[in-house]
Design an enzyme around this catalytic site. Sequence first.
Site, PDB file in Angstrom:
ATOM      1  N   ARG A 189      -0.182   4.453  -0.562  1.00  0.00           N
ATOM      2  CA  ARG A 189      -0.945   5.692  -0.447  1.00  0.00           C
ATOM      3  C   ARG A 189      -0.362   6.625   0.616  1.00  0.00           C
ATOM      4  O   ARG A 189       0.145   6.170   1.638  1.00  0.00           O
ATOM      5  CB  ARG A 189      -2.409   5.384  -0.144  1.00  0.00           C
ATOM      6  CG  ARG A 189      -3.144   4.813  -1.333  1.00  0.00           C
ATOM      7  CD  ARG A 189      -4.546   4.375  -0.980  1.00  0.00           C
ATOM      8  NE  ARG A 189      -4.539   3.201  -0.108  1.00  0.00           N
ATOM      9  CZ  ARG A 189      -5.644   2.580   0.288  1.00  0.00           C
ATOM     10  NH1 ARG A 189      -6.821   3.028  -0.095  1.00  0.00           N
ATOM     11  NH2 ARG A 189      -5.577   1.507   1.047  1.00  0.00           N
TER      12      ARG A 189
ATOM     13  N   ASP B  61       0.860  -1.187   0.000  1.00  0.00           N
ATOM     14  CA  ASP B  61       0.000   0.000   0.000  1.00  0.00           C
ATOM     15  C   ASP B  61       0.892   1.231   0.000  1.00  0.00           C
ATOM     16  O   ASP B  61       1.603   1.483   0.969  1.00  0.00           O
ATOM     17  CB  ASP B  61      -0.913  -0.008   1.230  1.00  0.00           C
ATOM     18  CG  ASP B  61      -2.008   1.046   1.160  1.00  0.00           C
ATOM     19  OD1 ASP B  61      -1.864   2.013   0.375  1.00  0.00           O
ATOM     20  OD2 ASP B  61      -3.002   0.923   1.897  1.00  0.00           O
TER      21      ASP B  61
END
Length: 203
Positions: free
Chosen positions: A128, A126
């Site tokens: 982000r 991930d």
Amino acid sequence: MSVVFVAASKLPTPFAVFTMHGFLDEESGKEHVALTLGDIADGQPVLGRLHSECLTGDALFSQRCDCGAQLEAALRAIASEGRGVLLYLRQEGRGIGLLNKIRAYELQDGGADTVEANERLGFAADQRDYSICQPMLDHLGVREINLMTNNPRKVKALEGFGVRVAERRPLEIGRNPHNSKYLATKAGKLGHMLGLQHQEETE
């Protein structure tokens, strides 16, 4: 932070007439939006969601994920409450971009799960960056939020830059035969707070 407010306009939807606020990340060139409804700068906890862009799920009705269902459910919930905020963040594929997401899907078609596919392509599970939310929420006057999410990273990120998460509201919706492994991986490998049935599928 390089995220700056650009303009705001009305956005009529099937759920409510939202106000759409446009923001530009001058460093990356990415454009993000916030949809708001009602008075969200009154100091009271605001119903909200941080939603990362998912072209396939949000616009093309993909059932490989639960993103489109979550987006609609969040907007419906805000409309029902008459007050809230949704940040729509241009972080496709948990930050790897659309074309790399398609490459990851190709690997998933061959048996990899969503985390393994990202890692085989050289990315973190991930990628982000939720720090872009801070200037957006600051501009909107939001200091306290009832966050619709299953992802503990979002709670930690918001609290890390001074937004109090008064309540976490689960957003478990959109499960179907095509995304059961995906949801199980989110629960088992990414720590998403999903129901027991998802976690059991990883055992």
